[in-house]
Design a protein around this motif. Structure first.
Motif, PDB file in Angstrom:
ATOM      1  N   ALA A 246       0.825  -1.211   0.000  1.00 29.17           N
ATOM      2  CA  ALA A 246       0.000   0.000   0.000  1.00 29.17           C
ATOM      3  C   ALA A 246       0.859   1.261   0.000  1.00 29.17           C
ATOM      4  O   ALA A 246       1.943   1.296   0.591  1.00 29.17           O
ATOM      5  N   SER A 247       0.354   2.288  -0.679  1.00 29.39           N
ATOM      6  CA  SER A 247       1.018   3.587  -0.641  1.00 29.39           C
ATOM      7  C   SER A 247       0.656   4.284   0.666  1.00 29.39           C
ATOM      8  O   SER A 247      -0.198   3.816   1.435  1.00 29.39           O
ATOM      9  N   GLU A 248       1.279   5.421   0.914  1.00 24.74           N
ATOM     10  CA  GLU A 248       0.992   6.162   2.142  1.00 24.74           C
ATOM     11  C   GLU A 248      -0.484   6.550   2.212  1.00 24.74           C
ATOM     12  O   GLU A 248      -1.124   6.429   3.259  1.00 24.74           O
ATOM     13  N   THR A 249      -1.022   7.009   1.107  1.00 27.47           N
ATOM     14  CA  THR A 249      -2.435   7.404   1.066  1.00 27.47           C
ATOM     15  C   THR A 249      -3.341   6.212   1.296  1.00 27.47           C
ATOM     16  O   THR A 249      -4.300   6.294   2.067  1.00 27.47           O
ATOM     17  N   GLU A 250      -3.063   5.106   0.615  1.00 28.23           N
ATOM     18  CA  GLU A 250      -3.903   3.915   0.764  1.00 28.23           C
ATOM     19  C   GLU A 250      -3.856   3.386   2.189  1.00 28.23           C
ATOM     20  O   GLU A 250      -4.857   2.891   2.714  1.00 28.23           O
ATOM     21  N   LEU A 251      -2.709   3.482   2.817  1.00 23.66           N
ATOM     22  CA  LEU A 251      -2.536   2.933   4.153  1.00 23.66           C
ATOM     23  C   LEU A 251      -3.135   3.829   5.235  1.00 23.66           C
ATOM     24  O   LEU A 251      -3.776   3.337   6.171  1.00 23.66           O
ATOM     25  N   LEU A 252      -2.946   5.143   5.111  1.00 28.56           N
ATOM     26  CA  LEU A 252      -3.257   6.065   6.211  1.00 28.56           C
ATOM     27  C   LEU A 252      -4.461   6.962   5.958  1.00 28.56           C
ATOM     28  O   LEU A 252      -4.894   7.676   6.860  1.00 28.56           O
ATOM     29  N   GLY A 253      -5.018   6.929   4.747  1.00 22.45           N
ATOM     30  CA  GLY A 253      -6.154   7.779   4.445  1.00 22.45           C
ATOM     31  C   GLY A 253      -5.725   9.107   3.856  1.00 22.45           C
ATOM     32  O   GLY A 253      -4.538   9.448   3.821  1.00 22.45           O
ATOM     33  N   ASP A 254      -6.700   9.890   3.398  1.00 20.59           N
ATOM     34  CA  ASP A 254      -6.389  11.150   2.727  1.00 20.59           C
ATOM     35  C   ASP A 254      -7.661  11.987   2.658  1.00 20.59           C
ATOM     36  O   ASP A 254      -8.748  11.526   3.026  1.00 20.59           O
ATOM     37  N   VAL A 255      -7.504  13.214   2.195  1.00 15.69           N
ATOM     38  CA  VAL A 255      -8.643  14.089   1.913  1.00 15.69           C
ATOM     39  C   VAL A 255      -8.486  14.549   0.469  1.00 15.69           C
ATOM     40  O   VAL A 255      -7.457  15.139   0.114  1.00 15.69           O
ATOM     41  N   ARG A 256      -9.467  14.249  -0.361  1.00 14.82           N
ATOM     42  CA  ARG A 256      -9.373  14.584  -1.781  1.00 14.82           C
ATOM     43  C   ARG A 256      -9.257  16.089  -2.000  1.00 14.82           C
ATOM     44  O   ARG A 256      -9.801  16.892  -1.248  1.00 14.82           O
ATOM     45  N   HIS A 257      -8.565  16.430  -3.076  1.00 23.18           N
ATOM     46  CA  HIS A 257      -8.412  17.841  -3.441  1.00 23.18           C
ATOM     47  C   HIS A 257      -9.719  18.379  -4.006  1.00 23.18           C
ATOM     48  O   HIS A 257     -10.470  17.669  -4.677  1.00 23.18           O
TER      49      HIS A 257
END
Length: 504
Positions: A246-257
Motif C-alpha cells: 500500500a502507498s501512504e495514502t492507501e494505508l493512512l487515508g487522505d482528503v481529496r483535493h
C-alpha cells in the motif's frame, strides 16, 4: 454435506473415485495444510485479538491463515462516520454509531422511502402528468419516452398539429440528450378514513411511481435535516483488509483535493472528501500486510496506530486543498497479521517487532510436512479445495492425486527435506490448474494422472525452458538481443557461468 466423505487417512481416500467426494472442512483454518503451530497461534490470535508475524517463503499459506483469522472474529459493532462541522468545515466531526443506532436509522430510512407502484395502479391523471401515460391513446410507457411508442404523439401534446409547441419541444428532446419533459413530482391530497386530509406526493422512481404519505414526508424532512454526514467505515464490512504494497495514502487515508477549496455552493464539503486508510478500514478486523518490510518508513505509522488504536486522517499533499482538513481520533483497533521472508526480518523496524511480540506472536512457517498417511489425505483435501476455489476445472481422479503427492515428495526433497511433502502449495496449485486446463480442452470429466504429467512440462519456469532449448541461460540471452545490445553486454558471454549459477 450429503454424499461427502470426511477423510482422515489415506485409506479413506483410496476408497473414493475422485476428489469431488471429499468433504471440505467448514473451519477455514482446518483447510490449511501443515503449519500446526501457526494454526494454533492463529486460533489464539482470533480469540484473544493478538498480533501475528508469519515468517517464511511465499506460497506456504500465510495469506490463507490471515483470511481464516478474519473469519473467526466477531462481526463489527460500530460504524464510523464523518459529519459536517458548520462552524469549522475543515475540522469535520467524527461520529461512532453502535449497531443498534445504525439499525434504528436503517428502519427510519425504510419508513421514509414510501411505496412503489406500477404506473397503471395510480390515478390516471397522476401517471399522465409524471409522463408515464399518453393522454392521446392512454397507453403506458417509460417516463423517459417523450413520444408515445404506441401512437407517436408527444405525451404532453395539446393537439395533433405539427407546429404545436409541445410537439416541437418533444422532437427537440429526442436530439438533445438528457432533456426531460413532464413533472418529476406531484403534490396532492387524499381523504383518510376519519375524514381528515393529508398531503401525498407522487414522484418518479425509474419504471415505477413512488408514493409518499404524510408520515414518510415527515421522516424524509427529519433525515434531510441530519443528513450532513457520510459513513467512513460501514457497520457491514469485510473484516479482512489487504494492505500489501500500500502507498501512504492507501494505508493512512487522505482528503481529496477540491479546486474550489470547499467553497459553499461551488466546492465539495470537506467531510465528503475524507477517505479512510487501510488501517481504519481494518478497525475491529484483520489488517494483513505481506512483505511488510517493503513498506519501509511507513512501518512507523503502523506502530503508532497499533499503540494508540486511533490515527488522524488529513490531506497528504501539501499543495492540495485537502491538506487543511483534519479529523482526529479516527479508530483503528485491528489485529495485525504481517508476513515476510527470513532474509527480510532485519528490515522490519525493531519497535514494531517489539510491539508484535508484546501483544502477539512470531512464528516460522514450515516448508514441508512429514509424509504420513494422514498428511497424504490432507494433500487429497488440498486438491479438492483448489478445484473448488478455481471454479473452472474438473475434479481429479485418485490417480491424479497420487501424482500430485509424488511431485510434492520430489519438491520437498529438492528443499533438502527427506520423507516429506512440500508445503510450497501455491506452485502445486498452479500445477493442478494447468492439468485442469488440459482436461477442459480435451472435454475430460476428470483430471487424470496423465494430465498431471503433461502439466508438469507446461508449468516449468521460463529459466528451465531456456536452458533446455539453448543449453544455458546466457546462451538464450545472447540469441534474444540485437547486435548493438551484444556489444554493450559482451560481458554476459565472458561470464556465462556466473549467470547460470544465479538461476540454479
Amino acid at each position: 454435506m450429503t454424499g461427502k466423505v470426511n477423510i482422515r487417512t489415506w485409506a479413506d481416500v483410496e476408497n473414493l473415485t475422485s476428489t469431488e467426494q471429499i468433504e471440505i472442512p467448514e473451519n477455514p483454518l482446518d483447510r490449511v495444510l501443515g503449519q500446526d503451530e501457526a494454526i494454533e497461534l492463529a486460533k489464539i490470535a482470533a480469540k484473544q485479538r493478538r498480533h501475528l508475524l508469519l515468517v517464511g517463503p511465499p506460497g506456504t499459506g500465510k495469506s490463507m491463515i490471515a483470511r481464516a483469522i478474519a473469519m473467526q472474529i466477531p462481526k463489527p459493532k460500530f460504524e464510523i462516520r464523518v459529519a459536517d462541522n458548520p462552524e469549522m468545515p475543515e475540522r469535520p466531526f467524527l461520529e461512532v454509531l453502535t449497531e443498534e443506532e445504525v439499525l434504528k436509522e436503517t428502519s427510519s430510512l425504510a419508513s421514509a422511502s414510501g411505496k412503489l407502484y406500477d404506473p397503471e395502479r395510480v390515478p390516471k391523471h397522476i401517471a399522465e402528468k409524471l409522463g408515464y401515460m399518453c393522454k392521446t391513446c392512454g397507453q403506458y410507457s417509460s417516463a423517459s419516452d417523450i413520444n408515445c411508442p404506441n401512437c407517436g404523439n408527444s405525451k404532453l401534446d395539446m393537439g395533433n398539429g405539427p407546429n404545436n409547441l409541445f410537439t416541437i419541444i418533444g422532437n427537440m428532446s429526442q436530439v438533445i440528450p438528457g432533456m426531460n419533459l413532464g413533472k418529476e413530482k406531484i403534490n396532492t391530497t387524499r381523504t383518510l378514513a376519519d375524514g381528515t386530509e393529508e398531503t401525498v406526493v407522487f414522484e418518479r422512481a425509474g419504471d415505477h411511481i413512488r408514493m409518499l404519505d404524510q408520515k414518510a414526508l415527515e421522516k424524509r424532512k427529519e433525515i434531510a435535516k441530519n443528513s450532513k454526514s457520510k459513513p467512513l467505515i460501514r457497520l457491514n464490512r469485510n473484516l479482512f483488509v489487504l494492505a500489501t504494497g500500500a502507498s501512504e495514502t492507501e494505508l493512512l487515508g487522505d482528503v481529496r483535493h477540491d479546486p474550489y477549496g470547499g467553497h459553499q455552493g461551488l466546492g465539495t464539503p470537506a467531510y465528503e472528501r475524507v477517505i479512510p486508510g487501510s488501517i481504519h478500514e481494518a478497525h475491529e478486523g484483520v489488517l494483513f500486510i505481506d512483505e511488510i518490510s517493503h513498506l519501509g518508513d511507513l512501518q512507523r505509522y503502523i506502530l503508532t496506530a497499533m499503540q494508540d488504536k486511533e490515527f488522524t486522517i488529513t490531506g497528504r499533499n501539501p499543495q492540495s486543498a485537502g491538506a487543511s482538513v483534519k479529523i482526529d481520533h479516527v479508530p483503528c483497533d485491528f489485529i495485525l497479521v504481517a508476513a515476510c521472508n527470513i532474509q527480510d526480518l532485519e528490515h522490519i523496524l525493531s519497535p514494531l517487532r517489539s510491539r508484535i511480540i508484546g501483544g502477539g506472536y512470531e512464528v516460522l512457517v514450515d516448508t514441508a510436512m512429514s509424509d504420513t498417511p494422514e498428511n497424504r489425505a490432507r494433500y487429497a483435501q488440498f486438491v479438492a479445495q483448489e478445484v473448488i476455489m478455481d471454479g473452472h476445472i474438473p475434479h481429479a481422479t485418485i490417480g491424479a492425486v497420487k501424482a500430485i503427492i509424488s511431485e510434492g515428495r520430489a519438491r520437498a526433497k529438492n528443499d533438502k527435506q527427506s520423507n516429506s511433502l512440500t508445503l510450497r502449495l501455491r506452485e502445486l496449485g498452479g500445477l493442478i490448474r494447468a492439468a485442469g486446463d488440459i482436461a477442459i480442452m480435451e472435454n475430460a470429466n476428470l483430471i487424470t494422472e496423465n494430465h498431471i504429467k503433461r502439466a508438469l512440462r507446461r508449468s516449468r519456469p521460463a529459466e528451465d525452458q531456456i536452458r533446455e532449448k539453448f543449453g544455458s541461460y546466457n546462451k538464450g540471452l545472447a540469441k534474444d538481443i540485437s547486435e548493438s545490445q551484444k556489444e554493450r553486454t559482451s560481458y554476459y558471454m565472458e561470464t556465462e557461468h556466473v549467470g547460470d549459477q544465479m538461476f540454479n
